[in-house]
Design a protein around this motif. Structure first.
Motif, PDB file in Angstrom:
ATOM      1  N   ARG A   1      40.500  34.046  34.921  1.00  0.00           N
ATOM      2  CA  ARG A   1      41.503  33.029  34.398  1.00  0.00           C
ATOM      3  C   ARG A   1      40.778  31.713  33.754  1.00  0.00           C
ATOM      4  NH1 ARG A   1      46.681  30.364  37.203  1.00  0.00           N
ATOM      5  NH2 ARG A   1      47.072  28.395  35.948  1.00  0.00           N
ATOM      6  N   VAL A   2      39.810  31.302  34.567  1.00  0.00           N
ATOM      7  CA  VAL A   2      38.783  30.304  33.850  1.00  0.00           C
ATOM      8  C   VAL A   2      37.496  30.848  33.286  1.00  0.00           C
ATOM      9  CG1 VAL A   2      39.659  28.573  35.803  1.00  0.00           C
ATOM     10  CG2 VAL A   2      37.431  30.002  36.315  1.00  0.00           C
ATOM     11  N   GLY A   3      37.510  32.176  33.033  1.00  0.00           N
ATOM     12  CA  GLY A   3      36.378  32.750  32.147  1.00  0.00           C
ATOM     13  C   GLY A   3      34.984  33.010  32.863  1.00  0.00           C
ATOM     14  N   LEU A   4      35.199  33.162  34.154  1.00  0.00           N
ATOM     15  CA  LEU A   4      34.168  33.367  35.097  1.00  0.00           C
ATOM     16  C   LEU A   4      34.152  34.715  35.839  1.00  0.00           C
ATOM     17  CD1 LEU A   4      33.469  29.695  36.411  1.00  0.00           C
ATOM     18  CD2 LEU A   4      31.920  31.157  34.612  1.00  0.00           C
ATOM     19  N   SER A   5      34.798  35.718  35.462  1.00  0.00           N
ATOM     20  CA  SER A   5      35.042  36.871  36.191  1.00  0.00           C
ATOM     21  C   SER A   5      33.596  37.721  36.318  1.00  0.00           C
ATOM     22  CB  SER A   5      36.043  37.857  35.406  1.00  0.00           C
ATOM     23  OG  SER A   5      35.413  38.146  34.052  1.00  0.00           O
ATOM     24  N   ASP A   6      32.633  37.179  35.493  1.00  0.00           N
ATOM     25  CA  ASP A   6      31.032  37.886  35.493  1.00  0.00           C
ATOM     26  C   ASP A   6      30.374  37.184  36.447  1.00  0.00           C
ATOM     27  OD1 ASP A   6      31.253  35.656  33.750  1.00  0.00           O
ATOM     28  OD2 ASP A   6      29.555  36.591  32.673  1.00  0.00           O
ATOM     29  N   LYS A   7      30.803  36.017  37.032  1.00  0.00           N
ATOM     30  CA  LYS A   7      29.992  35.360  37.854  1.00  0.00           C
ATOM     31  C   LYS A   7      30.278  35.086  39.504  1.00  0.00           C
ATOM     32  CE  LYS A   7      27.313  33.544  34.553  1.00  0.00           C
ATOM     33  NZ  LYS A   7      25.815  33.993  34.360  1.00  0.00           N
ATOM     34  N   ALA A   8      31.141  36.083  40.026  1.00  0.00           N
ATOM     35  CA  ALA A   8      31.919  36.107  41.095  1.00  0.00           C
ATOM     36  C   ALA A   8      30.766  36.024  42.248  1.00  0.00           C
ATOM     37  CB  ALA A   8      32.936  37.321  41.239  1.00  0.00           C
ATOM     38  N   ASP A   9      29.695  36.696  42.197  1.00  0.00           N
ATOM     39  CA  ASP A   9      28.554  36.743  42.885  1.00  0.00           C
ATOM     40  C   ASP A   9      27.615  35.769  43.066  1.00  0.00           C
ATOM     41  OD1 ASP A   9      30.038  39.032  44.354  1.00  0.00           O
ATOM     42  OD2 ASP A   9      29.198  40.519  42.803  1.00  0.00           O
ATOM     43  N   ALA A  10      27.831  35.108  41.923  1.00  0.00           N
ATOM     44  CA  ALA A  10      26.837  33.887  41.784  1.00  0.00           C
ATOM     45  C   ALA A  10      26.613  32.779  42.533  1.00  0.00           C
ATOM     46  CB  ALA A  10      26.748  33.409  40.235  1.00  0.00           C
ATOM     47  N   TYR A  11      25.820  32.213  43.137  1.00  0.00           N
ATOM     48  CA  TYR A  11      25.795  30.974  43.937  1.00  0.00           C
ATOM     49  C   TYR A  11      25.917  29.724  42.896  1.00  0.00           C
ATOM     50  CZ  TYR A  11      24.909  33.703  48.054  1.00  0.00           C
ATOM     51  OH  TYR A  11      25.151  34.625  48.906  1.00  0.00           O
ATOM     52  N   PRO A  12      26.442  28.504  43.380  1.00  0.00           N
ATOM     53  CA  PRO A  12      26.316  27.307  42.651  1.00  0.00           C
ATOM     54  C   PRO A  12      25.190  26.985  41.735  1.00  0.00           C
ATOM     55  CG  PRO A  12      27.854  27.061  44.543  1.00  0.00           C
ATOM     56  CD  PRO A  12      26.984  28.258  44.785  1.00  0.00           C
ATOM     57  N   ARG A  13      24.066  27.205  42.702  1.00  0.00           N
ATOM     58  CA  ARG A  13      22.768  26.797  42.115  1.00  0.00           C
ATOM     59  C   ARG A  13      22.505  27.592  40.871  1.00  0.00           C
ATOM     60  NH1 ARG A  13      21.454  29.618  46.722  1.00  0.00           N
ATOM     61  NH2 ARG A  13      20.460  31.591  46.472  1.00  0.00           N
ATOM     62  N   GLN A  14      23.067  28.804  40.537  1.00  0.00           N
ATOM     63  CA  GLN A  14      22.758  29.809  39.602  1.00  0.00           C
ATOM     64  C   GLN A  14      24.059  29.332  38.394  1.00  0.00           C
ATOM     65  OE1 GLN A  14      23.360  33.285  42.129  1.00  0.00           O
ATOM     66  NE2 GLN A  14      21.347  33.701  41.999  1.00  0.00           N
ATOM     67  N   LEU A  15      24.641  28.725  38.712  1.00  0.00           N
ATOM     68  CA  LEU A  15      25.666  28.356  37.481  1.00  0.00           C
ATOM     69  C   LEU A  15      25.378  26.936  36.932  1.00  0.00           C
ATOM     70  CD1 LEU A  15      28.748  29.099  39.763  1.00  0.00           C
ATOM     71  CD2 LEU A  15      27.604  30.409  38.041  1.00  0.00           C
ATOM     72  N   SER A  16      25.965  26.845  35.690  1.00  0.00           N
ATOM     73  CA  SER A  16      25.844  25.470  34.780  1.00  0.00           C
ATOM     74  C   SER A  16      26.748  24.341  35.467  1.00  0.00           C
ATOM     75  CB  SER A  16      26.001  25.772  33.393  1.00  0.00           C
ATOM     76  OG  SER A  16      27.329  26.024  33.153  1.00  0.00           O
ATOM     77  N   GLY A  17      26.721  23.234  35.093  1.00  0.00           N
ATOM     78  CA  GLY A  17      27.777  22.360  35.761  1.00  0.00           C
ATOM     79  C   GLY A  17      28.998  22.678  34.989  1.00  0.00           C
ATOM     80  N   GLY A  18      29.036  23.091  33.896  1.00  0.00           N
ATOM     81  CA  GLY A  18      30.659  23.480  33.542  1.00  0.00           C
ATOM     82  C   GLY A  18      31.108  24.809  34.379  1.00  0.00           C
ATOM     83  N   GLN A  19      30.058  25.623  34.479  1.00  0.00           N
ATOM     84  CA  GLN A  19      30.802  26.694  35.533  1.00  0.00           C
ATOM     85  C   GLN A  19      30.879  26.376  36.589  1.00  0.00           C
ATOM     86  OE1 GLN A  19      27.107  29.264  34.552  1.00  0.00           O
ATOM     87  NE2 GLN A  19      28.182  30.548  32.908  1.00  0.00           N
TER      88      GLN A  19
END
Length: 260
Positions: free
Chosen positions: A142-160
């Motif tokens: 729903r928030v457009g991050l279905s492909d980032k489920a297994d990512a850790y916060p350090r691997q995400l941008s601030g917006g993500q």
């Protein structure tokens, strides 16, 4: 504009006072947020916006006055005509009705995006691990991050990261959702992706209270704008009334500085 979905999410703030170290930050705030309404809180730094927001879910206790959600206190119960603070476990249970998204995300760094979203429903025994996972995957989509489920916060941008924080807040299905400057910690090019998610929430009828400095966003999304200064509500009304035809000189001064 929002549409009321279930008649829940009424926030009533009556004569709230709050001081820190002898300095009164909130000076008798009265405010009602109706179910499904989107309210933007504007004001200069130090006006009490974030403190007021945090009293709604009892992250800050009040010195006087009261705050209720659907007629119920979050941090207190009324016994024999007096308010008594609840035990922390009871407060946590009641607080699940009021989600909050902070400006600095507050994600658990050792958990993946999926785990950050499933943690509270499982810990509070609202859902089994399998059901929480299913819910979390849906919220991340729903928030457009279905492909980032297994990512850790350090691997995400601030917006993500902020979008994961929104999904986490939604996981307990709150009646009220609070946003404390949700874009202030983001690079300018990442602001839009977070505001888009909040726009979608506004359309679904969730009661939203948003502390923001994004005047254009408040004009577009809010049903009502409330301007605070020095711990008081100076004026409130529709975005058109407050942002385009402010009645109070202090509001006009603030907008002139912010809008340049």
């Amino acid at each position: 504009m929002s549409v009321v979905t279930d008649g829940r999410g009424l926030v009533e703030i009556h004569n709230v006072h709050k001081s820190f170290h002898g300095v009164e930050v909130l000076k008798g705030i009265d405010l009602t947020v109706h179910p499904g309404e989107v309210v933007a809180l504007l004001g200069p730094s130090g006006s009490g916006k974030s403190t007021l927001l945090r009293t709604i879910n009892h992250l800050e206790s009040v010195d006087a006055g009261s705050v209720t959600v659907d007629g119920e206190f979050i941090g207190y119960e009324l016994r024999h005509g007096k308010l008594h603070e609840l035990h922390e476990r009871e407060i946590l249970q009641r607080r699940t009705r009021v989600g909050i998204v902070f400006q600095n995300f507050h994600l658990f760094p050792h958990l993946t995006a999926l785990e950050n979203v499933t943690e509270a429903p499982v810990a509070l025994k609202r859902l089994s691990k399998d059901n929480a996972r299913e819910l979390a995957l849906g919220l991340l989509d729903r928030v457009g991050l279905s492909d980032k489920a297994d990512a850790y916060p350090r691997q995400l941008s601030g917006g993500q990261q902020q979008r994961v924080a929104i999904a986490r807040a939604l996981a307990l299905k709150p009646q009220v959702l609070l946003f404390d400057e949700p874009t202030s910690a983001l690079d300018p090019e990442l602001v839009g992706e977070v505001l888009d998610v909040i726009r979608d929430l506004a359309k679904l009828g969730t009661t939203l209270v948003i502390v923001t400095h994004e005047i254009g966003f408040a004009r577009e999304v809010a049903d009502r704008v409330v301007f605070l200064d020095q711990g008081r509500v100076i004026e409130q009304g529709t975005p058109q009334e407050v942002l385009e035809r402010p009645r109070h000189a202090r509001t006009r001064e603030f907008l002139a500085k912010v809008l340049g």
